[in-house]
Design a protein around this motif. Sequence first.
Motif, PDB file in Angstrom:
ATOM      1  N   GLY A 115      35.146  83.410  56.027  1.00 15.16           N
ATOM      2  CA  GLY A 115      34.439  82.130  55.953  1.00 15.16           C
ATOM      3  C   GLY A 115      33.003  82.171  56.433  1.00 15.16           C
ATOM      4  O   GLY A 115      32.366  81.128  56.606  1.00 15.16           O
ATOM      5  N   SER A 155      22.927  75.307  55.671  1.00 12.97           N
ATOM      6  CA  SER A 155      23.941  74.731  54.775  1.00 12.97           C
ATOM      7  C   SER A 155      24.344  75.787  53.751  1.00 12.97           C
ATOM      8  O   SER A 155      23.604  76.744  53.529  1.00 12.97           O
ATOM      9  CB  SER A 155      23.378  73.501  54.041  1.00 12.97           C
ATOM     10  OG  SER A 155      22.376  73.915  53.127  1.00 12.97           O
ATOM     11  N   THR A 170      20.226  80.009  57.935  1.00 17.96           N
ATOM     12  CA  THR A 170      20.412  78.963  56.919  1.00 17.96           C
ATOM     13  C   THR A 170      21.202  77.826  57.550  1.00 17.96           C
ATOM     14  O   THR A 170      22.004  78.041  58.454  1.00 17.96           O
ATOM     15  CB  THR A 170      21.138  79.475  55.663  1.00 17.96           C
ATOM     16  OG1 THR A 170      22.472  79.867  56.020  1.00 17.96           O
ATOM     17  CG2 THR A 170      20.410  80.650  55.047  1.00 17.96           C
ATOM     18  N   GLU A 220      32.029  92.730  49.576  1.00 19.61           N
ATOM     19  CA  GLU A 220      32.465  91.959  50.745  1.00 19.61           C
ATOM     20  C   GLU A 220      33.390  92.837  51.582  1.00 19.61           C
ATOM     21  O   GLU A 220      34.196  93.570  51.055  1.00 19.61           O
ATOM     22  CB  GLU A 220      33.222  90.693  50.296  1.00 19.61           C
ATOM     23  CG  GLU A 220      32.344  89.753  49.493  1.00 19.61           C
ATOM     24  CD  GLU A 220      32.946  88.361  49.339  1.00 19.61           C
ATOM     25  OE1 GLU A 220      33.563  87.846  50.289  1.00 19.61           O
ATOM     26  OE2 GLU A 220      32.767  87.790  48.255  1.00 19.61           O
ATOM     27  N   TRP A 221      33.275  92.745  52.888  1.00 21.36           N
ATOM     28  CA  TRP A 221      34.047  93.558  53.844  1.00 21.36           C
ATOM     29  C   TRP A 221      33.708  95.045  53.705  1.00 21.36           C
ATOM     30  O   TRP A 221      34.579  95.918  53.751  1.00 21.36           O
ATOM     31  CB  TRP A 221      35.560  93.327  53.660  1.00 21.36           C
ATOM     32  CG  TRP A 221      35.949  91.938  54.050  1.00 21.36           C
ATOM     33  CD1 TRP A 221      36.158  90.898  53.179  1.00 21.36           C
ATOM     34  CD2 TRP A 221      36.147  91.415  55.364  1.00 21.36           C
ATOM     35  NE1 TRP A 221      36.464  89.753  53.893  1.00 21.36           N
ATOM     36  CE2 TRP A 221      36.469  90.047  55.233  1.00 21.36           C
ATOM     37  CE3 TRP A 221      36.075  91.969  56.649  1.00 21.36           C
ATOM     38  CZ2 TRP A 221      36.717  89.226  56.334  1.00 21.36           C
ATOM     39  CZ3 TRP A 221      36.322  91.156  57.736  1.00 21.36           C
ATOM     40  CH2 TRP A 221      36.641  89.797  57.577  1.00 21.36           C
ATOM     41  N   GLY A 269      30.408  83.290  54.773  1.00 19.16           N
ATOM     42  CA  GLY A 269      29.524  82.866  53.674  1.00 19.16           C
ATOM     43  C   GLY A 269      29.147  83.989  52.718  1.00 19.16           C
ATOM     44  O   GLY A 269      28.196  83.869  51.961  1.00 19.16           O
ATOM     45  N   LYS A 270      29.917  85.069  52.727  1.00 22.07           N
ATOM     46  CA  LYS A 270      29.615  86.214  51.868  1.00 22.07           C
ATOM     47  C   LYS A 270      29.687  85.815  50.388  1.00 22.07           C
ATOM     48  O   LYS A 270      28.769  86.080  49.611  1.00 22.07           O
ATOM     49  CB  LYS A 270      30.589  87.377  52.157  1.00 22.07           C
ATOM     50  CG  LYS A 270      30.560  87.839  53.617  1.00 22.07           C
ATOM     51  CD  LYS A 270      31.545  88.969  53.911  1.00 22.07           C
ATOM     52  CE  LYS A 270      33.001  88.578  53.829  1.00 22.07           C
ATOM     53  NZ  LYS A 270      33.431  87.565  54.808  1.00 22.07           N
ATOM     54  N   THR A 271      30.806  85.166  50.015  1.00 24.88           N
ATOM     55  CA  THR A 271      30.969  84.759  48.610  1.00 24.88           C
ATOM     56  C   THR A 271      29.899  83.733  48.230  1.00 24.88           C
ATOM     57  O   THR A 271      29.317  83.800  47.135  1.00 24.88           O
ATOM     58  CB  THR A 271      32.374  84.185  48.364  1.00 24.88           C
ATOM     59  OG1 THR A 271      33.335  85.179  48.724  1.00 24.88           O
ATOM     60  CG2 THR A 271      32.575  83.830  46.902  1.00 24.88           C
ATOM     61  N   CYS A 272      29.624  82.802  49.132  1.00 26.38           N
ATOM     62  CA  CYS A 272      28.593  81.784  48.910  1.00 26.38           C
ATOM     63  C   CYS A 272      27.247  82.449  48.590  1.00 26.38           C
ATOM     64  O   CYS A 272      26.581  82.119  47.605  1.00 26.38           O
ATOM     65  CB  CYS A 272      28.509  80.926  50.169  1.00 26.38           C
ATOM     66  SG  CYS A 272      27.267  79.659  50.141  1.00 26.38           S
ATOM     67  N   TYR A 292      27.718  74.762  60.477  1.00 27.82           N
ATOM     68  CA  TYR A 292      26.917  74.694  59.255  1.00 27.82           C
ATOM     69  C   TYR A 292      25.725  75.660  59.242  1.00 27.82           C
ATOM     70  O   TYR A 292      24.984  75.725  58.273  1.00 27.82           O
ATOM     71  CB  TYR A 292      26.430  73.255  59.024  1.00 27.82           C
ATOM     72  CG  TYR A 292      25.549  72.731  60.128  1.00 27.82           C
ATOM     73  CD1 TYR A 292      24.156  72.851  60.027  1.00 27.82           C
ATOM     74  CD2 TYR A 292      26.093  72.142  61.271  1.00 27.82           C
ATOM     75  CE1 TYR A 292      23.338  72.398  61.046  1.00 27.82           C
ATOM     76  CE2 TYR A 292      25.277  71.684  62.290  1.00 27.82           C
ATOM     77  CZ  TYR A 292      23.908  71.819  62.175  1.00 27.82           C
ATOM     78  OH  TYR A 292      23.104  71.377  63.189  1.00 27.82           O
ATOM     79  N   THR A 325      22.108  78.875  51.814  1.00 29.35           N
ATOM     80  CA  THR A 325      22.540  80.276  51.698  1.00 29.35           C
ATOM     81  C   THR A 325      22.531  80.704  50.230  1.00 29.35           C
ATOM     82  O   THR A 325      22.098  81.797  49.887  1.00 29.35           O
ATOM     83  CB  THR A 325      23.942  80.446  52.315  1.00 29.35           C
ATOM     84  OG1 THR A 325      23.865  80.117  53.695  1.00 29.35           O
ATOM     85  CG2 THR A 325      24.461  81.867  52.156  1.00 29.35           C
ATOM     86  N   ARG A 378      24.168  79.630  59.673  1.00 31.70           N
ATOM     87  CA  ARG A 378      24.501  81.047  59.634  1.00 31.70           C
ATOM     88  C   ARG A 378      23.260  81.879  59.923  1.00 31.70           C
ATOM     89  O   ARG A 378      22.174  81.558  59.445  1.00 31.70           O
ATOM     90  CB  ARG A 378      25.027  81.443  58.240  1.00 31.70           C
ATOM     91  CG  ARG A 378      26.273  80.694  57.804  1.00 31.70           C
ATOM     92  CD  ARG A 378      27.491  81.051  58.628  1.00 31.70           C
ATOM     93  NE  ARG A 378      28.708  80.447  58.088  1.00 31.70           N
ATOM     94  CZ  ARG A 378      29.179  79.251  58.441  1.00 31.70           C
ATOM     95  NH1 ARG A 378      28.542  78.524  59.349  1.00 31.70           N
ATOM     96  NH2 ARG A 378      30.293  78.789  57.901  1.00 31.70           N
TER      97      ARG A 378
HETATM   98  N1  LIG Z   1      24.978  77.853  56.208  1.00 31.68           N
HETATM   99  C1  LIG Z   1      26.087  78.156  55.511  1.00 31.68           C
HETATM  100  N2  LIG Z   1      26.078  79.190  54.641  1.00 31.68           N
HETATM  101  C2  LIG Z   1      27.184  79.535  53.943  1.00 31.68           C
HETATM  102  N3  LIG Z   1      28.366  78.899  54.017  1.00 31.68           N
HETATM  103  C3  LIG Z   1      28.442  77.855  54.863  1.00 31.68           C
HETATM  104  C4  LIG Z   1      27.319  77.442  55.635  1.00 31.68           C
HETATM  105  N4  LIG Z   1      27.690  76.375  56.383  1.00 31.68           N
HETATM  106  C5  LIG Z   1      28.975  76.154  56.081  1.00 31.68           C
HETATM  107  N5  LIG Z   1      29.448  77.017  55.162  1.00 31.68           N
HETATM  108  C6  LIG Z   1      30.825  77.054  54.640  1.00 31.68           C
HETATM  109  O1  LIG Z   1      31.409  78.295  55.004  1.00 31.68           O
HETATM  110  C7  LIG Z   1      32.302  78.728  53.999  1.00 31.68           C
HETATM  111  C8  LIG Z   1      31.885  80.090  53.478  1.00 31.68           C
HETATM  112  O2  LIG Z   1      32.888  80.528  52.614  1.00 31.68           O
HETATM  113  P1  LIG Z   1      32.819  81.888  51.809  1.00 31.68           P
HETATM  114  O3  LIG Z   1      33.991  81.910  50.901  1.00 31.68           O
HETATM  115  O4  LIG Z   1      31.472  82.082  51.220  1.00 31.68           O
HETATM  116  O5  LIG Z   1      33.025  82.948  53.002  1.00 31.68           O
HETATM  117  P2  LIG Z   1      33.351  84.495  52.901  1.00 31.68           P
HETATM  118  O6  LIG Z   1      32.495  85.161  53.921  1.00 31.68           O
HETATM  119  O7  LIG Z   1      33.237  84.965  51.500  1.00 31.68           O
HETATM  120  O8  LIG Z   1      34.862  84.564  53.388  1.00 31.68           O
HETATM  121  P3  LIG Z   1      36.028  85.610  52.984  1.00 31.68           P
HETATM  122  O9  LIG Z   1      35.921  86.748  53.958  1.00 31.68           O
HETATM  123  O10 LIG Z   1      37.275  84.828  53.173  1.00 31.68           O
HETATM  124  O11 LIG Z   1      35.814  86.052  51.577  1.00 31.68           O
HETATM  125  C9  LIG Z   1      32.285  77.664  52.896  1.00 31.68           C
HETATM  126  O12 LIG Z   1      33.329  76.763  53.111  1.00 31.68           O
HETATM  127  C10 LIG Z   1      30.926  76.996  53.127  1.00 31.68           C
HETATM  128  O13 LIG Z   1      30.905  75.652  52.678  1.00 31.68           O
END
Ligand SMILES: Nc1ncnc2c1ncn2[C@@H]1O[C@H](COP(=O)(O)OP(=O)(O)OP(=O)(O)O)[C@@H](O)[C@H]1O
Length: 162
Positions: free
Chosen positions: A37, A9, A7, A106-107, A39-42, A130, A13, A132
């Motif tokens: 960071g 952006s 992905t 997550e995790w 992108g799991k929550t995203c 940007y 995702t 993943r």
């Molecule tokens: N292709 C992408 N897919 C997902 N997120 C992206 C991408 N590119 C950039 N990002 C950025 O990466 C970050 C992902 O944050 P997110 O909270 O989803 O991560 P996480 O894996 O849940 O982290 P944590 O372990 O802290 O919970 C966001 O700031 C998002 O804008």
Amino acid sequence: MNFTIITKSPEETKKLGKEIGKLVKPGDLLAFYGELGAGKTCFIQGISEGLEVKDYVTSPSFTIINEYQGKIPLYHFDVFRVSNIEEIIELGYEEYFYGEGLTVIEWAEKIESLLPKDHLKIEIKFKTSYERKISFIPQGNKFNLFWEDLIRIENFRNRYLH
Ligand SMILES: Nc1ncnc2c1ncn2[C@@H]1O[C@H](COP(=O)(O)OP(=O)(O)OP(=O)(O)O)[C@@H](O)[C@H]1O
Ligand SMILES: [Mg+2]
């Protein structure tokens, strides 16, 4: 068979998550792996849209689990801060993992020994700031044919996103 999707952006995702949210069934479990960071929550926010959850999904870091109502219940675990697996056992994880909703974790590596035999492992890796790399790795037999759905999603993505 494993399946990998790139992905480019957070929106992409989320859209991928949304399509997967439309496919999942009661009792399914998705185990997320990936650094802070990644992108799991995203991804899970996208899933919640696919499940028609009205609330905004955030990381439940301080509560271990958040429950949402959608087409089916969504059980969102974030076990980052779990240091002892007993914590998960005490909160009655089986009611969720083997229940009537979708469980996302997550995790997941922190509680791997408690994961059901059948689940879908989803690994998110950084490519660039940007981009993943998202890999789907079925565990057990239940998700063996999930790649057929993923191919359909990928074709759809290629037609509309790029
Ligand atoms: N292709 C992408 N897919 C997902 N997120 C992206 C991408 N590119 C950039 N990002 C950025 O990466 C970050 C992902 O944050 P997110 O909270 O989803 O991560 P996480 O894996 O849940 O982290 P944590 O372990 O802290 O919970 C966001 O700031 C998002 O804008
Ligand atoms: Mg998170």
